[in-house]
Design an enzyme around this catalytic site. Structure first.
Site, short mmCIF file in Angstrom:
data_model
loop_
_atom_site.label_atom_id
_atom_site.label_comp_id
_atom_site.label_asym_id
_atom_site.label_seq_id
_atom_site.Cartn_x
_atom_site.Cartn_y
_atom_site.Cartn_z
N LYS A 115 0.16 14.79 0.75
CA LYS A 115 -1.49 14.96 0.19
C LYS A 115 -1.84 16.33 -0.17
O LYS A 115 -2.63 16.64 -0.49
CB LYS A 115 -2.41 14.16 1.35
N HIS A 137 0.81 -1.19 0.11
CA HIS A 137 0.02 0.01 -0.10
C HIS A 137 0.84 1.30 0.10
O HIS A 137 0.35 2.38 0.08
CB HIS A 137 -1.10 0.04 1.34
N LYS A 187 -9.14 13.56 4.33
CA LYS A 187 -8.23 12.65 4.43
C LYS A 187 -7.24 12.75 5.62
O LYS A 187 -7.07 13.86 5.97
CB LYS A 187 -7.43 12.36 3.16
N ARG A 188 -6.27 11.78 5.95
CA ARG A 188 -5.22 11.90 6.81
C ARG A 188 -4.53 13.34 6.58
O ARG A 188 -4.27 13.55 5.13
CB ARG A 188 -4.37 10.50 6.82
N LYS A 209 -15.19 7.64 -3.40
CA LYS A 209 -16.33 7.84 -2.71
C LYS A 209 -17.00 9.04 -3.09
O LYS A 209 -18.18 9.26 -3.17
CB LYS A 209 -16.20 7.70 -1.28
N THR A 222 -9.00 6.17 -1.90
CA THR A 222 -10.43 5.80 -2.00
C THR A 222 -11.33 6.81 -1.63
O THR A 222 -12.36 6.75 -2.14
CB THR A 222 -10.59 4.48 -1.32
#
Ligand code: 26Q
Length: 840
Positions: free
Chosen positions: A583, A386, A577-578, A689, A685
């Site tokens: 990111k 991952h 998200k985290r 969504k 992911t």
């Protein structure tokens, strides 16, 4: 308040859409008779309230109602579990065991009721108690036994395994405390423990009879005679007690089992001290054992190399493998053909010690020959990677592993010897390659490379998106790939259409049902039939009406949790998200600062009103991530109070992001920001969504966003920035971020404002460090991508000015998301990797 969706009855099986046998089986068995349930539910609910909860039905509160409904559902699920288990035992099918440290389940009541086909009946019954479904649902604690993407993926996959009728078991840890709860004080993240089991969980089935002993430490006695096994004498034994959660499938009576292990002290040790009256020592002992399953490590990046983490990994892996081996022996009598019947999946390297443990069980305990055992091991395991970030790849110091698991380190050394000898035969005289593929890293302190152990011990290794798998082959596993290319593949992640559309977005689900029927719930490809409706003005209008109701719902949540009121006509721009530097939430905040300044400079420039929503947790020891959370709050405080930009810009941080909050956010987003540095997000992911719920994606070409583009079409997305190879090249070059600033006056003004304390006047230097990092290093290429990012944002604004055009793109987006169903992903694993088939 959201309307309670009138659930459609389970659809009959259909095979025509994909011709896929797994998907066809998923619909083959109807769920519990919805009609009968409707008639009985009212009565049964009252009976439960009285007999089990101990409250008069007319005085029952939301919490009582939640518990009573859960008790009803639990009973039916227990029956299904027993039936599924006997079916499996009658025809001992090849089974898959999914080993994962994390299962981010969220709430289960809605999912359980909808799987049982009685969500409508329940909602109606609640009306008789003057209670709303949403209030009742909120009483259930989230089971947050995971950090983020990986943990939620495993929860979606278990649900799909049940839906597809696969004989599947999930194995993990029953953490006493899950992911910490996040609150915000004075603009900063504060962590609180998550005692999710405090009031018990209605979904647990304790299995007091299932109890394995897991050893730690001690020494290894050499074989008594050549050919005899070594004998490990652990210093201590911890008990692993099984607690099962039943995971129902959709439109099938099949359920999956999630078996979670709790660690306890062996009773006799506990009692020795206790009987001597040494209560403190007894308590100490007990704690030393029970801390293994005490708390989830709330970090999803650099493994800290902590001994307790290693103990957790070994504890749950060893208990799971004993459980699997025992069941196998019960059914098949011998271990010689173990791998014909058992598939074992390593979800990331966290359970990779299982490769050595299964060798130990087969050779030391069950006396198989080494080569025979190795063949069984290699044919049983498969491994999903991952992450590629070197700092996130797990390694354990040899010294630590030898102390905690002395037999395993011996096994790993022998496996390494065999593996390197085999590789040397294929590539003689390439010592550098042997050093690179060794299970033991020799640079500095010697360490066991868990990813290498997982690759060597597995028949298949997969990445989670096409890009990620390519980078995996080209970088971290390049040598392994050269030696055995067939071992490597990818399975692009997917999400559950039940939880992430049917349950969380009843308004859109009803609209989709009306347009194309209910089959999308178990055959998400049928969403393609929506595509022509993107051009249908009436449908677009109805889509917009649903979206507006969802935005109102989200706005109410924002008002409740942050006291900020937002404009429903504004563009709801979401990044959830985290919190991670890769990111690039920082790039998002800088964009907000840019917009704020630009609006103040030119208030009449026809701005599209924006509500920028962020949410996510920062790992507690990750200082930069925490600082970014603080910056978001400082900027929000300034911007949200500024009359000059009121009505045009709002910045909101929703605290305590988790599964349940995500279920409110996804349906209300117009825009989904997926802006990681290309090449760094393995898949993502949340991107799926949000798009499935009709948000348009603004993002980089990273992870599975690339595959979303292939299916949704670039015209309905706002893609920008460096591609993975360009980002890699730029980082390898003489990149000077400060030059980008010199060439861009607006960017300079943004950094200047942040760096000099415009948003933190009480501590002007608060963000100096962040700004300096950008100017001197910019490890995540924020400045390199900034212009392209602003330009993509402008494209989003301009489309939003035309609501009909926007709605057309949103409908096109939903229509293209069929591929991203967890059912498709799990069917790929089942067929190609695990070779397991559905059981009727
Ligand atoms: C490891 C050792 C010690 C402590 C913690 C950990 C640890 C825990 C969790 C390391 C990593 C994680 C989680 C990683 C994760 O969630 N990765 C995400 O997986 C998703 C599902 O495949 C992808 O969509 C995301 O791209 C990826 O970041």
């Amino acid at each position: 308040m959201m309307p309670v969706r009138m659930a459609t009855p389970p659809a009959p099986a259909s095979t025509e859409a994909t011709g896929d046998t797994l998907a066809a089986r998923a619909g083959a068995v109807a769920a519990c008779a919805a009609a009968a349930a409707e008639e009985r539910l009212d009565r049964e609910l009252d009976a439960r309230l009285r007999d089990e909860i101990g409250v008069a039905p007319d005085r029952a509160g939301a919490r009582d109602l939640m518990r009573a409904l859960a008790a009803l559902a639990r009973e039916q699920l227990a029956r299904r579990w027993v039936d599924a288990d006997s079916a499996d035992r009658r025809v001992p099918a090849r089974r898959v065991h999914y080993l994962c440290m994390e299962f981010l389940i969220g709430r289960s009541l809605g999912n359980a009721l909808s799987a049982l086909g009685c969500q409508d009946a329940a909602a109606r019954a609640l009306q008789h108690h003057a209670a709303q479904w949403e209030d009742v649902q909120e009483q259930e604690a989230d089971a947050a036994l995971g950090n983020g993407g990986l943990g939620r993926l495993s929860a979606c996959y278990l649900e799909s395994m049940a839906t597809l009728g696969l004989p599947a078991w999930g194995y993990g840890i029953r953490y006493e405390y899950g992911m910490f709860a996040q609150s915000i004080q004075h603009g900063q993240q504060v962590e609180r423990p998550d005692p999710w089991l405090e009031d018990g969980s209605p979904w647990e089935f304790p299995r007091p009879g299932i109890n394995w002993s897991v050893g730690f430490g001690g020494h290894v006695a050499p074989p008594a005679a050549p050919g005899q096994p070594s004998v490990w004498h652990p210093a201590v034994h911890v008990q692993a007690k099984a607690y099962d959660l039943v995971v129902p499938g959709h439109a099938t009576e099949r359920v999956s089992t999630l078996r979670l292990w709790r660690s306890t002290a062996p009773a006799q040790i506990d009692l020795q001290a206790f009987n001597r009256g040494d209560y403190a020592r007894a308590a100490e002992f007990k704690n030393a054992f029970e801390n293994i399953s005490w708390v989830l490590y709330p970090d999803d990046r650099t493994p800290a190399g902590r001994e307790l983490r290693l103990r957790q990994e070994y504890f749950f892996t060893a208990a799971s493998l004993q459980d699997i081996v025992a069941r196998h022996l019960e059914e098949h009598g011998s271990l010689e053909r173990f791998s014909d019947h058992q598939a074992i999946h390593l979800n990331d390297t966290h359970p990779a010690i299982g490769v050595a443990e299964l060798m130990r069980l087969l050779v030391d305990v069950h006396h198989l020959a080494w080569t025979q055992a190795w063949e069984q091991v290699r044919r049983s395991f498969s491994y999903t990677n991952h992450t590629l970030m070197p700092e996130a790849l797990e390694t354990w110091p040899v010294e630590l592993l030898a102390r905690v698991l002395p037999r395993h380190i011996e096994i790993i050394y022998r496996l390494n010897h065999d593996w390197l000898a085999e590789a040397a035969r294929v590539r003689p005289a390439d010592d550098a390659m042997l050093e690179r593929i060794s299970l033991i890293g020799e640079a500095g302190e010697r360490r066991v490379r868990m990813a290498h152990l997982a690759v060597v011990g597995s028949h298949h290794v997969n990445g989670v998106s096409a890009l990620h798998a390519r980078l995996m082959r080209e970088t971290v596993f390049a040598d392994f790939h050269a030696l055995d290319p067939d071992r490597f593949s990818h399975v692009t992640n997917g999400v559950s259409p039940r939880r992430w559309l049917a349950q969380c977005n009843p308004g859109l689900a009803a609209l989709v049902d009306e347009a194309i029927g209910p089959d999308w719930r178990r055959d998400l490809d049928t969403l393609l039939r929506l595509r022509p409706l993107a051009d249908d003005a009436t449908f677009r209008q109805r889509f917009l009406a649903v979206r507006r109701a969802n935005k109102a719902h989200l706005a109410a949540r924002i008002a409740r949790d942050t006291d900020v009121s937002v404009d429903l006509d504004s563009l709801f721009d979401v990044q959830v998200k985290r919190i991670h530097e890769y990111k690039r939430q920082l790039m998002n905040v800088l964009q907000v600062v840019w917009r704020w300044q630009a609006i103040r400079d030119a208030p009449a420039a026809g701005w599209v009103p924006r509500t920028v929503v962020l949410a996510g947790k920062a790992a507690s020891g990750y200082d930069t991530a925490r600082l970014i959370v603080r910056l978001i709050h400082d900027v929000a405080r300034t911007v949200n109070q500024d009359p000059a930009t009121a009505g045009l810009l709002r910045l909101v941080f929703l605290p305590n992001y988790g599964v349940s909050l995500a279920e409110t956010i996804m349906p209300g987003a117009d825009l989904s920001q997926q802006i990681s540095v290309a090449g760094s997000e393995a898949s993502g992911t949340g991107n799926m969504k949000l798009a499935l719920n009709g948000a348009l994606t603004l993002g980089t070409e990273d992870g599975s966003t690339i595959e979303i583009r292939e299916r949704v079409g670039e015209g309905s997305m706002f893609l920008f920035g460096l591609r993975a190879d360009e980002a890699r090249a730029l980082r390898a070059s003489d990149y000077r971020p400060a030059d980008r600033v010199a060439a861009n006056g607006r960017l300079a003004a943004v950094l200047d404002a942040v760096g000099k304390g415009t948003f933190s006047p009480e501590e002007p230097a608060r963000y100096r460090r962040l700004v300096d990092e950008l100017l001197h290093r910019d490890a995540y290429l924020v400045l390199a991508d900034f212009d392209a990012y602003l330009e993509a944002q402008a494209r989003a604004d301009s489309l939003f000015r035309d609501p009909q055009a926007w709605a057309g793109s949103a409908v096109t987006t939903v229509a293209g998301m069929g591929h991203f169903s967890a059912d498709r992903a799990v069917a790929e694993y089942a067929q190609r990797i695990w070779r397991v088939r559905p059981v009727a």
